[in-house]
Write an enzyme that holds these catalytic residues in place. Structure first.
Site, PDB file in Angstrom:
ATOM      1  N   LYS A 225     -47.188 -53.070 -19.435  1.00  0.00           N
ATOM      2  CA  LYS A 225     -47.825 -54.171 -20.170  1.00  0.00           C
ATOM      3  C   LYS A 225     -48.599 -53.630 -21.363  1.00  0.00           C
ATOM      4  O   LYS A 225     -48.936 -52.444 -21.448  1.00  0.00           O
ATOM      5  CB  LYS A 225     -48.763 -54.959 -19.260  1.00  0.00           C
ATOM      6  CG  LYS A 225     -49.902 -54.144 -18.616  1.00  0.00           C
ATOM      7  CD  LYS A 225     -51.121 -53.911 -19.495  1.00  0.00           C
ATOM      8  CE  LYS A 225     -52.201 -53.096 -18.804  1.00  0.00           C
ATOM      9  NZ  LYS A 225     -53.272 -52.652 -19.741  1.00  0.00           N
TER      10      LYS A 225
ATOM     11  N   ASP B  66     -55.526 -54.472 -12.124  1.00  0.00           N
ATOM     12  CA  ASP B  66     -54.450 -54.928 -13.005  1.00  0.00           C
ATOM     13  C   ASP B  66     -53.207 -55.372 -12.246  1.00  0.00           C
ATOM     14  O   ASP B  66     -52.317 -55.996 -12.833  1.00  0.00           O
ATOM     15  CB  ASP B  66     -54.031 -53.803 -13.967  1.00  0.00           C
ATOM     16  CG  ASP B  66     -55.070 -53.528 -15.043  1.00  0.00           C
ATOM     17  OD1 ASP B  66     -56.047 -54.308 -15.135  1.00  0.00           O
ATOM     18  OD2 ASP B  66     -54.909 -52.541 -15.783  1.00  0.00           O
TER      19      ASP B  66
END
Length: 308
Positions: free
Chosen positions: A32, A159
């Protein structure tokens, strides 16, 4: 009447597949970027609250899972050195967590084909953990919902819950509160990612963070403007850039060099996460200096954002 032996064999194979549980699974584990990253508060537990637009990209690892005959231990292998292969690795932590939550007795042989650099601010390890949880659930008859997997995952990493989203999400809290966002960026937007040799210590970056010197722009305003107008330099705020540049002054110089060398070809140049990757969005062409400088051997191109 037409006799088709191939069709008959295919039907037999389908019946076998129904009866026999599968034993192997190969999955893509995308990384990401943080299009923006605001740090809004320091909590009593020592963590920081953030507000960030996370987005998966086409760069990622490939993980192969096989059921192990062992009933006591997972076995992890990888194609690169320096990656822990014991329970310090988030893949093993995720498999242990899944067994703890469900009572599953499955153990695995796992091979990690690593493409995402470590210490890069790209969430490669977190993505691997989410992929491992999802895989373990598939092998166990999908007894847990994806929402449950997402909630459990926050116990081993802030995350990780994002990677159970559809690929773009507005994340708050420590990162564990995930709100799916529909296509905030064009799926074919090109980008260049440059990871210098040095990694940034996330702990050291947060240690040098001064909340009174962070941006005061409302993150919801950033989200709304990016969704409406697309990406631009003034929208890609990362409150961790100043402390990261203190920890690693060469990172600030890299961002400046990419911006200058791009001569306007990038819509935005920013650091992802806590570093040390610098992202140039809007062009598929790396700046010329990365070809001439041995310090920049980890250069990646992403041409399609991963959104489902």
């Amino acid at each position: 009447i037409v006799y088709d032996p191939d069709e008959r064999l295919n039907k037999l194979a389908d019946e076998v597949d129904k009866e026999a549980p599968f034993s192997r699974l190969t999955l893509f584990s995308p990384c990401k970027i943080n299009v923006f990253l605001r740090i809004t508060n320091k909590r009593e537990d020592g963590y920081h609250d953030l507000a960030s637009l996370f987005h998966t990209i086409s760069l990622g690892d490939v993980i192969k899972f096989s059921l192990s005959p062992s009933k006591t231990k997972d076995r992890l292998s990888t194609n690169v050195s320096g990656v822990p292969l014991d329970d310090k690795n988030l893949i093993i932590k995720a498999l242990n967590l899944y067994r703890k939550k469900t009572g599953s007795s499955n153990f695995f042989w796992v091979h990690l084909d690593k493409k995402v650099p470590t210490g890069a601010g790209l969430g490669g390890g977190s993505s691997n953990a989410a992929t491992a949880l999802w895989a373990a659930n598939q092998f166990n008859g999908s007894v847990a919902t994806e929402k449950e997997l997402q909630q459990w995952s926050s116990e081993i990493g802030s995350d990780i819950p994002f990677f159970f989203s559809h690929g773009a999400a507005y994340c708050t809290g420590r990162g564990e509160f995930v709100q799916d966002i529909s296509h905030p960026l064009p799926s074919d937007i090109p980008m260049v990612l440059i990871k210098p040799k040095e990694a940034c210590s996330t702990a050291e970056v947060y240690k040098r963070l001064r909340l009174d010197q962070t941006s005061n722009v409302d993150p919801l305003t950033l989200l709304e403007k990016i969704s409406r107008n697309g990406i631009s330099q003034d929208m890609c705020i990362n409150d961790l850039e100043p402390p990261a540049f203190e920890v690693l002054p060469s990172l600030k110089r890299l961002k400046q060099r990419v911006t200058a060398a791009g001569r306007g070809q990038y819509d935005a140049v920013f650091m992802s996460g806590s570093g040390s990757t610098i992202v140039g969005v809007g062009s598929p062409d790396p700046p010329q200096f990365v070809y001439d400088d041995d310090d920049y051997r980890e250069v990646f191109l992403s041409g399609k954002l991963q959104v489902v």
